[in-house]
Design an enzyme around this catalytic site. Structure first.
Site, PDB file in Angstrom:
ATOM      1  N   TRP A 200       0.852  -1.194   0.000  1.00  0.00           N
ATOM      2  CA  TRP A 200       0.000   0.000   0.000  1.00  0.00           C
ATOM      3  C   TRP A 200       0.894   1.253   0.000  1.00  0.00           C
ATOM      4  O   TRP A 200       1.864   1.330   0.752  1.00  0.00           O
ATOM      5  CB  TRP A 200      -0.911  -0.017   1.236  1.00  0.00           C
ATOM      6  N   LYS A 478     -16.380   6.734  -8.229  1.00  0.00           N
ATOM      7  CA  LYS A 478     -15.139   6.132  -7.734  1.00  0.00           C
ATOM      8  C   LYS A 478     -15.536   4.865  -6.997  1.00  0.00           C
ATOM      9  O   LYS A 478     -16.247   4.923  -5.999  1.00  0.00           O
ATOM     10  CB  LYS A 478     -14.431   7.117  -6.808  1.00  0.00           C
ATOM     11  N   TRP A 479     -15.105   3.719  -7.498  1.00  0.00           N
ATOM     12  CA  TRP A 479     -15.487   2.405  -6.953  1.00  0.00           C
ATOM     13  C   TRP A 479     -14.324   1.886  -6.125  1.00  0.00           C
ATOM     14  O   TRP A 479     -13.293   1.494  -6.655  1.00  0.00           O
ATOM     15  CB  TRP A 479     -15.796   1.463  -8.108  1.00  0.00           C
ATOM     16  N   ASP A 480     -14.511   1.899  -4.828  1.00  0.00           N
ATOM     17  CA  ASP A 480     -13.413   1.542  -3.921  1.00  0.00           C
ATOM     18  C   ASP A 480     -13.537   0.094  -3.453  1.00  0.00           C
ATOM     19  O   ASP A 480     -14.588  -0.551  -3.591  1.00  0.00           O
ATOM     20  CB  ASP A 480     -13.445   2.494  -2.718  1.00  0.00           C
ATOM     21  N   MET A 481     -12.480  -0.438  -2.858  1.00  0.00           N
ATOM     22  CA  MET A 481     -12.456  -1.818  -2.342  1.00  0.00           C
ATOM     23  C   MET A 481     -11.298  -1.849  -1.349  1.00  0.00           C
ATOM     24  O   MET A 481     -10.150  -1.938  -1.749  1.00  0.00           O
ATOM     25  CB  MET A 481     -12.202  -2.748  -3.523  1.00  0.00           C
ATOM     26  N   ASP A 550      -2.840   5.537  -2.997  1.00  0.00           N
ATOM     27  CA  ASP A 550      -3.264   6.492  -1.969  1.00  0.00           C
ATOM     28  C   ASP A 550      -2.147   7.471  -1.638  1.00  0.00           C
ATOM     29  O   ASP A 550      -2.371   8.454  -0.932  1.00  0.00           O
ATOM     30  CB  ASP A 550      -3.666   5.744  -0.689  1.00  0.00           C
TER      31      ASP A 550
HETATM   32  C1  GLA Z   1      -9.543   4.472   0.246  1.00  0.00           C
HETATM   33  C2  GLA Z   1      -9.269   5.263  -1.016  1.00  0.00           C
HETATM   34  C3  GLA Z   1      -9.178   6.725  -0.680  1.00  0.00           C
HETATM   35  C4  GLA Z   1     -10.482   7.161  -0.046  1.00  0.00           C
HETATM   36  C5  GLA Z   1     -10.785   6.309   1.167  1.00  0.00           C
HETATM   37  C6  GLA Z   1     -12.149   6.588   1.717  1.00  0.00           C
HETATM   38  O1  GLA Z   1      -8.470   4.504   1.107  1.00  0.00           O
HETATM   39  O2  GLA Z   1      -8.113   4.819  -1.644  1.00  0.00           O
HETATM   40  O3  GLA Z   1      -8.909   7.488  -1.828  1.00  0.00           O
HETATM   41  O4  GLA Z   1     -11.514   7.055  -0.990  1.00  0.00           O
HETATM   42  O5  GLA Z   1     -10.719   4.925   0.863  1.00  0.00           O
HETATM   43  O6  GLA Z   1     -12.461   5.812   2.795  1.00  0.00           O
END
Ligand code: GLA
Length: 736
Positions: A200, A478-481, A550
């Site tokens: 990460w 924005k599709w997060d995981m 990130d």
């Molecule tokens: C992840 C994403 C970030 C943000 C946070 C929100 O860490 O990578 O850009 O969207 O989640 O909880």
């Protein structure tokens, strides 16, 4: 571009103007590999490239014949245990426990275009003349299981796409224990292996070693492709560099557990494989059913690693990314995450959006925290209904205000695959998470993984997302995981199908993406998995851009974007300017360097513009203008890596337009150094005969700039402004 077949030798030759891929049917009916690389003339037979020799300690399929052994054949679809001892492309377990398979040539067909794989992402053609496909069917006569292998050669891209379908035409079920998407046996082992690994916030750093005897591999067993290893491998001749020499690239179009492996035997041949990670995988295939493995791409360049990257960039930009956003300019966005985290209300968002609009920014993205009881990361995931305490008129009201009052497009964050225990969804459906019987599941960031192998779960999430989208004005998602998968067990499948769940999960993700992108084709999707945890070609088929990492620190981003660029085009890499000191590592870099780095990606901001000084705000305004003027060049031109931040105290890269009349170069000096030498930066990709004007520098021929180089720093006593993390952009313009 063509696929030739020679009946007598049973050779198949796929080629375009630059590459050849040649295979044959071996004496025992299995598929042999003859050659992949620079174009060869077509001829009746290349079978002389196959070994048949008497060797001690080999096993031989034919009685009385000690010369033919699969152990010494280069192959396309090898099996284990019938004279080959290396790892196979396929392993089938029959009901009686046997794992021996005998896939013999049955038939072939050659056709224009290329196949789509149901439920899976693939490269595609827009008209049949762009590619030609060879489809070969192999059959195991004992089980009547068939293997349909497709090999596609493209006219314009120096790559071969492969996929495989397994059809159980027999009367008994079988278990697929292993199925590789691509197997390539190379006749020697004289290669450097370059993988793209990290963690990460430091994703896709290149790591190189000489290919060595034995097995070497990169894998994911996390349920997503992962931050740790990217499903991409380069093999290059040790003497090859960025500009010259033979280089192969292997890329798997898949977002779940994968393996890319090389097995070098003690005779010096190298078996390269990529596919679904066989660890924790098995698929129960009943009579009449078909299993489709993901697509793998192998590319070849004789022009070094920049040449190889050019092939992948063009192929993925033009024939993997789809939809209206493939060819449209990507909007400059502002995302509120690092500006506010969870601490926002509607008025604060509107203030930021208004300010952003006055800087020329086009799209406002509301990140995490707008739904259910989500006011921190312990709760609310799964409840995709707007929190009316902070957004009185919901997303419908906010998105209307963003468009009408602020003059911007509106984008929204979702994390569709996850749930917090503290949520209405979990309270109603505690049985919807992945969980082993009688055992507790691990959490990651306080969240649990929804069982996306289940259609009812995907249906539910689809409906709740679609409801928000339909009532609002959403231009971007924005599709997060944000966690890896554990306890991968689904309550709805029988014991013999539990080995399918990791793959079924990803099929569920693809299904949801497919439904949303089909129903809402105007929406631009950006995939994200805690930044770069699912930055792979599978995602790119649905989401044209991905949040690269990130980590928004400019110096770290140089490395991340540099490493990512070996496979992925600039218009797939989300890159934002953020505030200093940087939130990931407290470093302060100049605004100009943050900009000059993010410029070579899909550009945006991640900061509260209302808190900037007037001077900073004016600088941002001119940055946005600059991006708008040059984003087409940056996103569609040819990219070259010039100086690696992994090897130097500086970095450089550039993009050249197709007609070579325009180019843009980024040069980054990481730490300042005292009394440094006089530097020339050698540029690339220009036309030698063109005269290029570089503002503030002069007029130079392409030949000069590429061979003598561009002088980039003044002698130190003249440069009083120099400090750490300095960078410069050079624009090159020529009249032809
Ligand atoms: C992840 C994403 C970030 C943000 C946070 C929100 O860490 O990578 O850009 O969207 O989640 O909880």
């Amino acid at each position: 571009m063509a696929v030739y077949f020679h009946g007598e030798s049973r050779n198949f030759h796929l080629s375009n103007d630059r590459i050849s891929y040649i295979l044959t049917v071996l004496r025992n009916g299995h598929l042999g590999h003859l050659y992949f690389g620079k174009k060869l003339p077509d001829r009746e037979s290349y079978n002389y490239l196959l070994e048949e020799a008497l060797r001690p300690m080999t096993s031989n399929p034919y009685e009385g014949d000690r010369k033919f052994s699969l152990e010494h054949c280069l192959q396309e679809f090898p099996v284990y245990g019938s004279s080959d001892y290396r790892e196979p492309a396929v392993e089938i377990r029959e009901g009686n426990g046997s794992r021996i398979t005998d896939p013999r040539f049955d038939s072939y067909r050659i056709y224009s275009g290329k196949p789509r794989l149901e439920g899976l992402p693939t490269t595609y053609t827009e008209c049949p003349g762009e590619a030609e496909t060879l489809e070969i069917t192999l059959r195991d006569s004992v089980t009547n299981v068939c293997f349909i292998l497709s090999f596609t050669v493209f006219m314009d891209y120096d790559a071969v796409a492969r996929s495989c379908k397994i059809c159980n035409n027999g009367t008994e079920p079988v278990h697929i224990e292993r199925i590789m998407s691509f197997t390539l046996d190379l006749d020697d082992n004289y290669y450097d292996w370059i993988q793209f690994s990290g963690a990460w916030a430091r994703e896709r750093f290149p790591e190189k070693h000489r290919l060595h005897t034995g097995i070497q591999s990169i894998t994911s067993a996390r349920g997503h492709s992962g931050h740790m290893h990217n499903p991409f491998l380069i093999l290059k001749r040790p003497s090859a560099d960025e500009y010259q020499g033979e280089v192969f690239g292997f890329s798997l179009i898949y977002s779940g557990n994968f393996i890319i492996q090389a097995e070098v035997d003690t005779y010096g041949t190298s078996r390269i494989q990529m596919g679904i990670n066989p660890f924790q995988f098995s698929w129960f295939l009943k009579p009449g059913e078909t299993f489709t493995a993901p697509e793998g791409i192998a590319a070849y360049s004789s022009k070094g690693m920049n040449g190889l990257s050019g092939i992948f960039h063009q192929l993925y930009r033009e024939r993997l990314i789809r939809g209206i956003w493939r060819d449209k300019e990507r909007p400059v966005l502002i995302n509120n995450w690092e500006a506010t985290y969870f601490d926002f209300d509607e008025e604060r968002l509107i203030d930021i959006a208004k300010k952003a609009h006055s800087a020329g920014i086009e799209l406002f993205v509301l990140d995490d925290g707008w739904f259910g009881c989500r006011r921190d990361d312990t709760q609310g995931l799964g409840d995709w209904t707007p929190n009316k305490n902070i957004l009185p008129d919901g997303i419908a009201g906010l998105s209307r205000r963003i468009e009408e009052e602020c003059g911007m497009k509106f984008g929204l964050w979702f994390e569709p695959e996850m749930v917090n225990k503290k949520s209405v969804l979990y309270e109603t459906h505690p049985d919807w998470i992945l969980q082993a019987p009688y055992r507790k599941s691990c959490h990651g960031r306080h969240q649990y993984v929804l069982d996306f192998s289940r259609k009812d779960v995907v249906d539910y999430i689809y409906s709740s997302m679609a409801a928000v989208i339909k009532e609002s004005r959403i231009s971007y998602i924005k599709w997060d995981m944000n966690r890896s998968i554990t306890e991968c067990y689904s309550k709805v499948y029988p014991p013999e199908q539990q080995g399918e769940i990791f793959h079924r999960y990803i099929l569920g993700v693809y299904d949801l993406y497919d439904r949303l992108t089909t129903e809402f084709p105007h929406i631009l999707f950006e995939s994200c998995a805690s930044g770069g945890g699912r930055f792979d070609p599978g995602m790119m088929f649905y989401a044209p851009q991905g949040w690269t990492s990130d980590d928004t620190d400019a110096v770290e981003r140089l490395k991340i974007q540099y490493g990512t660029s070996y496979c992925y085009p600039l218009n797939s890499m989300g890159a934002h300017v953020s505030i200093i000191p940087n939130h990931q590592l407290n470093r302060s870099t100049p605004l100009s360097t943050r900009f000059n780095t993010a410029l070579f990606g899909v550009f945006g901001y991640e900061m509260d513009l209302t808190r900037l000084s007037d001077r900073e705000f004016m600088e941002i305004k001119s940055q946005v203008e600059f991006v708008k003027e040059y984003r087409t060049l940056i996103h569609s031109g040819t990219f070259y890596r010039l100086l690696s931040p992994f090897e130097n105290n500086e970095a450089a890269w550039m993009v050249v337009s197709h007609d070579k009349t325009e180019a843009i170069t980024g040069y980054y000096k990481i730490l300042n150094d005292v009394n440094a030498g006089f530097k020339r930066l050698k540029l690339a990709g220009l036309d030698e005969s063109f005269q290029y004007t570089i503002e503030g520098k002069g007029i130079f021929s392409g030949a000069e700039l590429m061979s003598a180089g561009l002088v980039i720093n003044n002698p130190p006593e003249q440069d009083k402004t120099a400090s750490d993390f300095r960078s410069e952009i050079f624009l090159l313009k020529s009249q032809k």
